[in-house]
Design a protein around this motif. Structure first.
Motif, PDB file in Angstrom:
ATOM      1  N   ARG A   3      31.152  41.255  34.999  1.00 58.08           N
ATOM      2  CA  ARG A   3      32.435  41.175  35.693  1.00 58.08           C
ATOM      3  C   ARG A   3      33.468  41.996  34.931  1.00 58.08           C
ATOM      4  O   ARG A   3      33.759  41.707  33.784  1.00 58.08           O
ATOM      5  N   LEU A   4      34.015  43.013  35.602  1.00 60.29           N
ATOM      6  CA  LEU A   4      35.028  43.882  35.013  1.00 60.29           C
ATOM      7  C   LEU A   4      36.411  43.421  35.467  1.00 60.29           C
ATOM      8  O   LEU A   4      36.668  43.309  36.663  1.00 60.29           O
ATOM      9  N   PHE A   5      37.284  43.147  34.503  1.00 64.08           N
ATOM     10  CA  PHE A   5      38.665  42.761  34.801  1.00 64.08           C
ATOM     11  C   PHE A   5      39.563  43.932  34.475  1.00 64.08           C
ATOM     12  O   PHE A   5      39.544  44.440  33.349  1.00 64.08           O
ATOM     13  N   CYS A   6      40.355  44.385  35.445  1.00 64.22           N
ATOM     14  CA  CYS A   6      41.265  45.526  35.267  1.00 64.22           C
ATOM     15  C   CYS A   6      42.706  45.053  35.360  1.00 64.22           C
ATOM     16  O   CYS A   6      43.068  44.365  36.316  1.00 64.22           O
ATOM     17  N   MET A  32      37.364  42.839  39.329  1.00 68.58           N
ATOM     18  CA  MET A  32      38.561  42.024  39.514  1.00 68.58           C
ATOM     19  C   MET A  32      39.753  42.819  38.996  1.00 68.58           C
ATOM     20  O   MET A  32      39.632  43.518  37.992  1.00 68.58           O
ATOM     21  N   ALA A  33      40.894  42.721  39.681  1.00 67.21           N
ATOM     22  CA  ALA A  33      42.070  43.486  39.259  1.00 67.21           C
ATOM     23  C   ALA A  33      43.352  42.714  39.539  1.00 67.21           C
ATOM     24  O   ALA A  33      43.433  41.955  40.501  1.00 67.21           O
ATOM     25  N   THR A  34      44.334  42.952  38.673  1.00 66.45           N
ATOM     26  CA  THR A  34      45.650  42.366  38.925  1.00 66.45           C
ATOM     27  C   THR A  34      46.433  43.274  39.862  1.00 66.45           C
ATOM     28  O   THR A  34      46.217  44.482  39.912  1.00 66.45           O
ATOM     29  N   ILE A  35      47.310  42.659  40.617  1.00 62.78           N
ATOM     30  CA  ILE A  35      48.225  43.368  41.503  1.00 62.78           C
ATOM     31  C   ILE A  35      49.623  42.829  41.241  1.00 62.78           C
ATOM     32  O   ILE A  35      49.779  41.745  40.695  1.00 62.78           O
ATOM     33  N   ARG A  36      50.619  43.580  41.647  1.00 63.49           N
ATOM     34  CA  ARG A  36      52.009  43.131  41.468  1.00 63.49           C
ATOM     35  C   ARG A  36      52.586  42.536  42.744  1.00 63.49           C
ATOM     36  O   ARG A  36      53.582  41.834  42.708  1.00 63.49           O
ATOM     37  N   ASP A  37      51.964  42.830  43.879  1.00 61.86           N
ATOM     38  CA  ASP A  37      52.482  42.415  45.176  1.00 61.86           C
ATOM     39  C   ASP A  37      51.307  42.071  46.091  1.00 61.86           C
ATOM     40  O   ASP A  37      50.354  42.829  46.170  1.00 61.86           O
ATOM     41  N   GLU A  38      51.384  40.954  46.775  1.00 63.47           N
ATOM     42  CA  GLU A  38      50.306  40.535  47.682  1.00 63.47           C
ATOM     43  C   GLU A  38      50.036  41.555  48.778  1.00 63.47           C
ATOM     44  O   GLU A  38      48.946  41.600  49.328  1.00 63.47           O
ATOM     45  N   ASP A  39      51.021  42.407  49.099  1.00 64.86           N
ATOM     46  CA  ASP A  39      50.807  43.428  50.127  1.00 64.86           C
ATOM     47  C   ASP A  39      49.706  44.407  49.731  1.00 64.86           C
ATOM     48  O   ASP A  39      49.084  45.025  50.582  1.00 64.86           O
ATOM     49  N   GLU A  40      49.460  44.554  48.435  1.00 64.29           N
ATOM     50  CA  GLU A  40      48.419  45.453  47.942  1.00 64.29           C
ATOM     51  C   GLU A  40      47.024  44.849  48.097  1.00 64.29           C
ATOM     52  O   GLU A  40      46.036  45.581  48.069  1.00 64.29           O
ATOM     53  N   ALA A  41      46.934  43.558  48.242  1.00 65.27           N
ATOM     54  CA  ALA A  41      45.656  42.861  48.155  1.00 65.27           C
ATOM     55  C   ALA A  41      44.690  43.172  49.290  1.00 65.27           C
ATOM     56  O   ALA A  41      43.489  43.303  49.060  1.00 65.27           O
ATOM     57  N   THR A  51      41.290  40.207  43.779  1.00 67.46           N
ATOM     58  CA  THR A  51      42.646  40.457  43.295  1.00 67.46           C
ATOM     59  C   THR A  51      43.350  39.163  42.917  1.00 67.46           C
ATOM     60  O   THR A  51      43.017  38.090  43.418  1.00 67.46           O
ATOM     61  N   CYS A  52      44.308  39.290  42.015  1.00 67.78           N
ATOM     62  CA  CYS A  52      45.174  38.173  41.659  1.00 67.78           C
ATOM     63  C   CYS A  52      46.499  38.751  41.171  1.00 67.78           C
ATOM     64  O   CYS A  52      46.542  39.865  40.652  1.00 67.78           O
ATOM     65  N   LEU A  53      47.550  38.024  41.388  1.00 72.53           N
ATOM     66  CA  LEU A  53      48.872  38.471  40.954  1.00 72.53           C
ATOM     67  C   LEU A  53      48.952  38.491  39.436  1.00 72.53           C
ATOM     68  O   LEU A  53      48.495  37.561  38.769  1.00 72.53           O
ATOM     69  N   ALA A  57      48.352  32.050  37.269  1.00 73.61           N
ATOM     70  CA  ALA A  57      47.267  31.220  36.745  1.00 73.61           C
ATOM     71  C   ALA A  57      45.913  31.776  37.182  1.00 73.61           C
ATOM     72  O   ALA A  57      44.951  31.738  36.422  1.00 73.61           O
ATOM     73  N   ALA A  58      45.854  32.327  38.385  1.00 67.46           N
ATOM     74  CA  ALA A  58      44.601  32.914  38.881  1.00 67.46           C
ATOM     75  C   ALA A  58      44.182  34.109  38.033  1.00 67.46           C
ATOM     76  O   ALA A  58      42.985  34.320  37.802  1.00 67.46           O
ATOM     77  N   SER A  59      45.139  34.887  37.541  1.00 64.54           N
ATOM     78  CA  SER A  59      44.780  36.032  36.692  1.00 64.54           C
ATOM     79  C   SER A  59      44.216  35.551  35.359  1.00 64.54           C
ATOM     80  O   SER A  59      43.312  36.173  34.809  1.00 64.54           O
ATOM     81  N   GLN A  60      44.717  34.451  34.853  1.00 65.16           N
ATOM     82  CA  GLN A  60      44.184  33.892  33.607  1.00 65.16           C
ATOM     83  C   GLN A  60      42.749  33.419  33.808  1.00 65.16           C
ATOM     84  O   GLN A  60      41.881  33.683  32.979  1.00 65.16           O
ATOM     85  N   VAL A  61      42.474  32.766  34.927  1.00 67.97           N
ATOM     86  CA  VAL A  61      41.121  32.301  35.234  1.00 67.97           C
ATOM     87  C   VAL A  61      40.177  33.490  35.375  1.00 67.97           C
ATOM     88  O   VAL A  61      39.079  33.495  34.828  1.00 67.97           O
ATOM     89  N   ALA A  62      40.611  34.520  36.100  1.00 70.17           N
ATOM     90  CA  ALA A  62      39.780  35.719  36.288  1.00 70.17           C
ATOM     91  C   ALA A  62      39.495  36.387  34.950  1.00 70.17           C
ATOM     92  O   ALA A  62      38.372  36.835  34.695  1.00 70.17           O
ATOM     93  N   LEU A  63      40.495  36.457  34.095  1.00 67.48           N
ATOM     94  CA  LEU A  63      40.328  37.071  32.783  1.00 67.48           C
ATOM     95  C   LEU A  63      39.305  36.297  31.952  1.00 67.48           C
ATOM     96  O   LEU A  63      38.461  36.887  31.267  1.00 67.48           O
ATOM     97  N   GLU A  64      39.344  34.982  32.025  1.00 69.55           N
ATOM     98  CA  GLU A  64      38.390  34.162  31.284  1.00 69.55           C
ATOM     99  C   GLU A  64      36.962  34.340  31.787  1.00 69.55           C
ATOM    100  O   GLU A  64      36.015  34.177  31.024  1.00 69.55           O
TER     101      GLU A  64
END
Length: 69
Positions: A3-6, A32-41, A51-53, A57-64
């Motif tokens: 799993r690659l987290f970007c 998996m990647a972070t986004i700044r705006d849900e419109d990008e998702a 994707t996660c903002l 908290a979702a980005s922390q879970v994805a990172l783990e």
């Protein structure tokens, strides 16, 4: 499954994800990647990217869950 987290999904992350997808050894990668705006998702999810903002908290879970960052 690796799993690659970007942090963000711009030029370099997209190029790496494409390369992993073309490589027979990389066919099973989860991206998996972070986004700044849900419109990008929508477009990213349609392309198979989770994707996660950023900062959520979702980005922390994805990172783990990530095996690679």
């Amino acid at each position: 499954m690796p799993r690659l987290f970007c942090f963000g999904y711009s030029y370099t992350a997209k190029a790496l994800a494409r390369r992993l997808g073309r490589d027979p050894a990389g066919a099973d990668w989860k991206i998996m990647a972070t986004i700044r705006d849900e419109d990008e998702a929508g477009a990213l999810r349609a392309g198979g990217v989770e994707t996660c903002l950023f900062g959520s908290a979702a980005s922390q879970v994805a990172l783990e869950k990530a095996s690679h960052i």
